[in-house]
Design an enzyme around this catalytic site. Structure first.
Site, PDB file in Angstrom:
ATOM      1  N   ARG A 112     -91.939 -83.743 105.086  1.00 25.24           N
ATOM      2  CA  ARG A 112     -90.999 -84.765 105.579  1.00 25.24           C
ATOM      3  C   ARG A 112     -91.739 -85.915 106.249  1.00 25.24           C
ATOM      4  NH1 ARG A 112     -89.729 -81.732 110.534  1.00 25.24           N
ATOM      5  NH2 ARG A 112     -87.961 -80.663 109.628  1.00 25.24           N
ATOM      6  N   ASN A 122     -84.990 -82.552 113.300  1.00 28.41           N
ATOM      7  CA  ASN A 122     -85.260 -82.061 114.646  1.00 28.41           C
ATOM      8  C   ASN A 122     -85.783 -80.630 114.554  1.00 28.41           C
ATOM      9  OD1 ASN A 122     -85.199 -81.036 117.247  1.00 28.41           O
ATOM     10  ND2 ASN A 122     -83.441 -82.294 117.827  1.00 28.41           N
ATOM     11  N   ASP A 123     -87.091 -80.535 114.552  1.00 29.34           N
ATOM     12  CA  ASP A 123     -87.777 -79.248 114.391  1.00 29.34           C
ATOM     13  C   ASP A 123     -87.372 -78.181 115.385  1.00 29.34           C
ATOM     14  OD1 ASP A 123     -89.511 -79.442 112.299  1.00 29.34           O
ATOM     15  OD2 ASP A 123     -91.129 -80.335 113.468  1.00 29.34           O
ATOM     16  N   THR A 124     -86.834 -78.631 116.514  1.00 30.41           N
ATOM     17  CA  THR A 124     -86.708 -77.705 117.638  1.00 30.41           C
ATOM     18  C   THR A 124     -85.313 -77.104 117.771  1.00 30.41           C
ATOM     19  OG1 THR A 124     -86.088 -79.456 119.169  1.00 30.41           O
ATOM     20  CG2 THR A 124     -88.442 -79.011 118.910  1.00 30.41           C
ATOM     21  N   ASN A 164     -83.179 -74.541 116.282  1.00 32.72           N
ATOM     22  CA  ASN A 164     -83.330 -73.466 115.305  1.00 32.72           C
ATOM     23  C   ASN A 164     -82.184 -72.479 115.455  1.00 32.72           C
ATOM     24  OD1 ASN A 164     -86.536 -73.768 116.685  1.00 32.72           O
ATOM     25  ND2 ASN A 164     -85.982 -74.632 114.706  1.00 32.72           N
TER      26      ASN A 164
END
Ligand code: GLC
Length: 836
Positions: free
Chosen positions: A385, A527-529, A531
């Site tokens: 990405r 937004n990787d965070t 989860n």
């Protein structure tokens, strides 16, 4: 000299003499726009600042006090120098130059970089230039100029050292450049003190002429990849063993290596242990006004034989000068793709120089190597990405290089349509089926999370569309590229055309919808965070999917594929309906649904009630229109905007919550948890221009412009010549502090926001669109854009002081009935635009 020494004893390293009055000349440094440099005048920056030299093929980071982190092709798997970023700023970091002046029977030793000797300079500056850094230091009657750069396309780091005697008496001067090597597997260097030192080898190859090459390798690389250090000057002695150079079994230090107390170094080779390359270069007795110049080379080739040509070339200082001029020419050409002249000088300086330069850096390094992303191990690489977005920032400047990387990305897309999260560049060529991995999403979803990201594969649709609009090369769509099937060699893998790859991207999302008809989150979206357990939906993915569908529809129109066009229109309407039916929260859009349908980024939640990307992206994708679009952006302004930029979310989680994962590992105000995550800011700017609010877009642009923060570096701390990834938000005590400079999607998107949306100059399948959305206070602007072989000189006038709306457009003297300049194959064309 004794008096000088006493005077200096009371000074702090790098202590400045005076501050210049103007606000652009703070205690750290200032911009020199004419030379396209930032001039740092104080080495004691709040945190270590740096510059990049070379490219991912060969190059790396050079910090402002001479430390150098160099690698070839892959920071994790082919590292050359041992730069340990976490050590204090005053420490030796893999590279320095000692200068020594004979003082009776002893020597005055110092480094013009200040570290690691920490002797204050009378005058000191580090000029951070376009892929080079240049230091100018004066002390003890000497003026030292050092320029570090990698010649374009080469595998050599050059260090051009010039020492001039500016005193009235002759001085006997020695120059001792030093590099310290790393094991090629960077992480092993830190974690293995048994195997690594047994394999590290340094050999000396003296030449009859008095020259010397020091050759270094880890034993298994002896026949494949050797590092070397040499110089044009004669080398009277050397050290390859760190213990010998520092002396007394390393009770000597980098601040004052004991070897420098002797006339000559000890000529130590190194058959195991910590390998360094220290060269003794006697500059001789320098008469007043005389200059001694020498240039060191640090390179890597398959063998010394293979390196011989480059070594010879750069031992001729004329070639060093030529290489430096060629580098300057590269940058002049590169930057000439788009140049602008607006009423705002700092906007001009960012858009003409520093922002496109940073885009070139992110294109090369993805999120793989910075002073924050340290490039150890395989937990990072070229991010799917991240790089897909980075490429959009260089598309007008180097579309073919961008395409090369885009093809690598397509080659790690899975046949199912979703993508691997990252690939390791040095493993691509090996073709062993293990070049890519799923990143944080954990290969086997061992702890119950998805093993794929919901957004990765969608970004590449935007990238390829960007390439096609820039170049018109529709034939690309028919080129075949393999998919990624772990463990299989490329020839054995399924293949598909580029078009097929894009279709499968969209198909994957189309086939992975949740309960609300909103795309599944996967392990995470942008937004990787955040989860959430499998089954969760992401409204950001819905918008990204919508935007990717719009791009695909443009491609279908360009290729005349009306059947697919209708299909994708249908998909677009479906997701638009799903968003509008299920996601509106009254004043803004919700951001996620968990598997049970609970909404996050909703007013019903205690923390993280509103998320920035949830508002900008529905506008960018056109899924939100009219009142809801306006209201959502106004909510961003009301709840998320600060004087230092727009926060990603509000309010921050106040403690770890395993239900939401990573976001709550940060204190409120930091990074994704209510911090000012800069990457998301240009998306709001773009959305505001779509809605016609150029004043607000410009306000948002200005409040994160790093150049403007040069006046408040005590708060900002980060490099003012590039965007950092994040600034601490107003829920944090250190509000305004920037971190994670250089490698951020902020660079590509801010550049796109400024050039394509504020100035409004964008490539399309039917010509160059000119659709500015500027601050109403501007009387207009000028820009030059190179596009498909022609050059467009654009003048925009804004007599009615509005933000948006083209009333009249004249192309080469003839008025046309649209704001799209038709294609020209060559020549220079005058475009006059009047807003109204
Ligand atoms: C980091 C990651 C990027 C992600 C962002 C937001 O910048 O590199 O992939 O989108 O954080 O979480």
């Amino acid at each position: 000299m004794a008096k000088e020494k006493a005077k200096r004893a009371n000074q702090k390293p790098g202590a400045k003499k005076s501050d210049k009055a103007c606000c652009c000349s703070t205690q750290y440094g200032y911009f020199d726009d004419a030379r396209k440099e930032y001039i740092l005048t104080n080495p004691a920056t709040p945190i270590k600042w740096c510059n990049y030299v070379g490219t991912l093929n060969f190059g790396g980071i050079v910090d402002t006090t001479g430390g150098a982190l160099i690698c070839k092709g892959d920071p994790a798997l082919n590292r050359i120098t041992k730069y340990i970023a976490q050590m204090p700023g005053s420490d030796f970091k893999a590279s320095t130059v000692y200068i020594r002046i004979k003082d009776g029977k002893s020597y005055q030793v110092f480094s013009p970089f200040v570290t690691p000797t920490l002797i204050p300079m009378d005058k000191w500056e580090c000029r951070i230039g376009l892929s080079y850094s240049r230091w100018i230091a004066e002390v003890f009657g000497l003026r030292i100029q050092i320029t570090i750069f990698v010649p374009t396309g080469s595998n050599t780091l050059l260090q051009d050292i010039q020492v001039t005697n500016i005193s009235r008496s002759a001085k006997e001067v020695d120059i001792i450049p030093v590099y310290e090597f790393s094991h090629f597997e960077a992480e092993k260097q830190l974690t293995n003190a048994d195997w690594v030192p047994q394999t590290m080898t340094l050999k000396a190859h003296p030449e009859k002429t008095g020259h010397l090459v020091l050759e270094q390798y880890a034993y298994m690389k002896r026949d494949y990849a050797v590092n070397y250090v040499t110089a044009d000057a004669k080398i009277s002695s050397f050290d390859g063993d760190r213990r010998k150079f520092l002396g007394a079994n390393e009770m000597g230090s980098w601040a004052l290596p004991l070897a420098l107390g002797e006339k000559e170094l000890s000529n130590s080779e190194c058959d195991r242990g910590d390998n360094i390359a220290a060269l003794m270069i006697h500059a001789g007795k320098l008469a007043p006004k005389k200059t001694f110049r020498t240039c060191t080379q640090l390179g890597q080739e398959q063998s010394l034989k293979a390196a011989a040509k480059a070594i010879k070339k750069y031992r001729d200082l004329k070639n060093v000068d030529k290489a430096f001029d060629e580098l300057a020419k590269f940058w002049t050409d590169y930057l000439s793709a788009i140049t602008v002249k607006t009423p705002d000088a700092s906007f001009n300086s960012m858009v003409n120089v520093h922002n496109p330069r940073q885009c070139h850096t992110t294109k090369n390094w993805s999120r793989y190597l910075s002073l924050y992303q340290l490039g150890y191990g395989t937990s990072r690489g070229i991010g799917y990405r991240d790089s897909s977005q980075d490429l959009l920032g260089v598309m007008s400047h180097m579309p073919e290089e961008a395409l090369e990387l885009a093809k690598n990305l397509l080659s790690v897309q899975r046949p199912e349509g979703n993508a691997m999260h990252q690939y390791l560049p040095s493993k691509l060529a090996l073709d062993e089926g293990d070049e890519a991995n799923e990143g944080d999403s954990r290969e086997k979803a061992a702890d119950g999370y998805c093993d794929w990201y919901g957004d990765d594969h969608l970004w590449i649709v935007l990238t390829i569309a960007g390439y096609l609009k820039e170049t018109g090369n529709l034939a690309l769509l028919k080129q075949e590229i393999p998919f990624y099937e772990k463990g299989k060699k490329r020839a054995e893998r399924q293949k598909g055309t580029v078009l097929d790859h894009l279709q499968r991207s969209l198909q994957f999302t189309h086939d992975h919808m949740g309960k609300h008809g909103i795309p599944l989150l996967g392990f995470a979206d942008w937004n990787d965070t955040m989860n959430l357990a499998p089954g969760a939906e992401s409204t950001f993915n819905a918008s990204l999917y919508g935007k990717a569908l719009l791009e695909m529809m443009d491609i279908c129109e360009a290729t005349g594929d009306m059947k697919s066009l209708e299909k994708y229109k249908g998909w677009y309407q479906e997701v638009k309906k799903a968003l509008n039916d299920n996601v509106w929260d009254g004043q803004w859009w919700k951001r996620w649904f968990d598997k049970d349908g609970v909404a996050y980024g909703s007013k019903a939640q205690k923390y993280g009630k509103i998320h920035c990307n949830g508002q900008s992206w529905p506008v960018i994708s056109g899924l939100a229109e009219g009142e809801r679009a306006r209201k959502a952006l106004d909510s961003v302004n009301k709840y998320l905007n600060t004087s230092n930029g727009i926060k990603l979310s509000w309010p921050g989680y106040k403690g770890f919550d395993p239900k939401v994962g990573g976001i709550s590992t940060y204190p409120p105000g930091a990074k994704e948890n209510g911090g000012i995550f800069l990457h998301a800011n240009p998306w709001v700017m773009i959305a505001e221009t779509i809605m016609g609010n150029g004043d607000r877009a410009y306000e948002y642009y200005n409040q994160i412009n790093p150049a403007a923060k040069n006046c408040k570096l005590d708060e900002f701390e980060s490099e003012p010549y590039c965007y950092p990834q994040n600034i601490l938000g107003d829920e944090h005590k250190q509000f305004g502090m920037g971190r994670n400079a250089w490698l951020s999607g902020t660079s590509s998107w801010t550049y796109q926001a400024a050039t394509q949306y504020i100035l409004g100059i964008r490539a399309s399948f039917s010509g160059l669109i000119i659709d500015p959305c500027i601050p109403s206070s501007w009387e207009g602007f000028e820009a030059t854009r190179k596009y498909r072989g022609a050059t467009y000189q654009i003048t925009v006038k804004n007599p009615k002081k509005i933000c948006k709306g083209v009333e009249k457009m004249i192309v080469d003297g003839k008025e046309i009935d649209s704001n799209v300049v038709p294609f020209f194959k060559s020549g220079t064309h005058k475009i006059e635009v009047t807003l109204g």
